[in-house]
Structure formats: structure tokens, C-alpha cells
Design an enzyme around this catalytic site. Structure first.
Site, PDB file in Angstrom:
ATOM      1  N   LYS A  26       0.826  -1.209   0.000  1.00  0.00           N
ATOM      2  CA  LYS A  26       0.000   0.000   0.000  1.00  0.00           C
ATOM      3  C   LYS A  26       0.862   1.262   0.000  1.00  0.00           C
ATOM      4  O   LYS A  26       0.621   2.184  -0.779  1.00  0.00           O
ATOM      5  CB  LYS A  26      -0.944   0.013   1.204  1.00  0.00           C
ATOM      6  CG  LYS A  26      -1.931   1.176   1.190  1.00  0.00           C
ATOM      7  CD  LYS A  26      -2.934   1.093   2.322  1.00  0.00           C
ATOM      8  CE  LYS A  26      -2.311   1.532   3.626  1.00  0.00           C
ATOM      9  NZ  LYS A  26      -3.301   1.660   4.724  1.00  0.00           N
ATOM     10  N   ASP A  43      -6.871   1.576   0.830  1.00  0.00           N
ATOM     11  CA  ASP A  43      -6.953   1.732   2.280  1.00  0.00           C
ATOM     12  C   ASP A  43      -8.368   1.391   2.732  1.00  0.00           C
ATOM     13  O   ASP A  43      -9.175   0.881   1.948  1.00  0.00           O
ATOM     14  CB  ASP A  43      -6.551   3.154   2.688  1.00  0.00           C
ATOM     15  CG  ASP A  43      -7.573   4.203   2.258  1.00  0.00           C
ATOM     16  OD1 ASP A  43      -8.481   3.881   1.443  1.00  0.00           O
ATOM     17  OD2 ASP A  43      -7.486   5.346   2.733  1.00  0.00           O
TER      18      ASP A  43
END
Length: 210
Positions: free
Chosen positions: A120, A138
Site C-alpha cells: 500500500k 486503504d
């Protein structure tokens, strides 16, 4: 959800926010990398409050390394998991200097080899600092993708893969920011504000709020 509807969703999000951007404050790829590292399980607001004074004294890998782990921890102690993050930041700075000439690499494998940097974080840096068409999933993006049925998936990687497959090419670079902002301010976790949502009629969420 069909391709026509997906296209219209992003067309409207672009119309509503033509130039979306991260709410993390940064001026260089290095500052962005550190801010994203610090943002895990923390708000952008809390990270910005910590990095403003931090970057005034150390905004390069060499300066951060010279600051040291204990002093760095003092700057970021208002952020959750600050001791672990301080350790990772210092180790990351050391590797940046040893292996990358003090520069943040424009490469996924090299980024993910840095301490504390997962997929991420690498996606955010590649997208925001270098303009890659990556999408960092997210909690906001995961929720919006599933709730709207834009790209439903049981975990973040499945949602990421579907978004990369389904988001039209012209929207891909900014899709990450549009979906985060939409999830943060409109399609909220506890109660989505459907009455002011620009894509409400396209969303396939069955429990829309009135």
C-alpha cells in the site's frame, strides 16, 4: 456493475474534484515516503502536525539519520506506534543512502524492500510522487469499492486488482485520490451521506440513507 456506469462514476468524481491530491503535506518524494510510513493507523492531520516541525530540521535521508531514532521519536510521539515507526524510518534512511544514493526509488520492488514499506505504501509513493497508475487500497477505498459495487472484493488485494482492471485508463492515475476523498467525506463508514453524493444514482448500495 457495467463499464458504462463505472465510467460515469469517475467522470462525475473528476467533475466534482478536477485536481485531487493527498492530504499529507510533502514537498519531495522523500517527505512523502516518510509521511506515508507514519500514516499507518493514524490520521493525515496527526501526521502533518508531526512532520511540519520534523521536516524543518530533517527532510533528507542524511539529515534524518543524523537526527537519530530517539530524537525522531520525540517529534512523532503523538502518532500511534511511534517507536516502531521511528525505528523503520531510520532503517529506511540508511538503506536509501547505502543503496539508492539518498533518492527514493521509482520502483515497486525497491520500495517494498525498505523497512516498514508494504504494498500500500509503495502504491501511494509510486502514484503520488511518480505518477504511476497504481491504486493503494486503504479502508476508505475498500469500503467504497464494496459498498457501491464498483469493485467488490473480500480483501484489499482483490479490490486493488479489480480496480486496476475496471477503472478506465483516463481516470486511473487519480482514482486513488477520488475514492479516498469520497470515502472520507461522503461515503462515511458509520453513515454514508447519500443525500449529497454525486454518484448516488449510480451506486448499487441497497441501504442508502435518506
Amino acid at each position: 456493475m457495467n463499464a458504462t456506469k463505472r465510467y460515469e462514476i469517475f467522470r462525475r468524481l473528476r467533475e466534482h474534484t478536477p485536481k485531487p491530491a493527498t492530504e499529507l503535506e510533502y514537498r519531495t518524494p522523500f517527505e512523502l515516503l516518510i509521511a506515508v510510513l507514519l500514516s499507518a493507523q493514524a490520521t493525515d492531520v496527526s501526521v502533518n502536525k508531526a512532520t511540519r516541525p520534523l521536516y524543518a530540521v530533517a527532510n533528507t535521508p542524511a539529515a534524518m539519520l543524523a537526527l537519530g531514532e530517539e530524537s525522531l521519536a520525540d517529534y512523532i510521539k503523538t502518532i500511534g506506534l511511534f517507536r516502531t515507526k521511528a525505528k523503520n524510518v531510520i532503517a529506511t534512511c540508511r538503506l536509501l543512502l547505502e543503496k539508492h544514493g539518498g533518492e527514493v526509488p521509482d520502483d515497486r520492488a525497491a520500495l517494498e524492500a525498505l523497512p516498514g514499506v508494504g504494498r500500500k505504501t509503495a502504491n501511494v509513493v509510486l502514484n503520488t510522487a511518480f505518477g504511476h497508475p497504481t491504486i493503494a487500497v486503504d479502508t476508505h477505498i475498500f469500503r467504497v469499492s464494496n459498498r457501491t459495487r464498483l469493485a467488490p472484493g473480500k480483501d484489499v488485494r482483490e479490490v486493488e486488482d479489480k480496480l486496476l482492471r475496471y477503472v478506465p485508463a483516463e481516470f486511473k492515475v487519480d482514482a486513488h485520490h477520488w475514492l479516498i476523498l469520497h470515502g472520507r467525506y461522503v461515503c462515511k463508514a458509520r453513515k454514508p451521506e447519500c443525500h449529497r453524493c454525486v454518484i448516488a444514482d449510480l451506486c448499487e448500495y441497497p441501504a442508502k440513507t435518506v
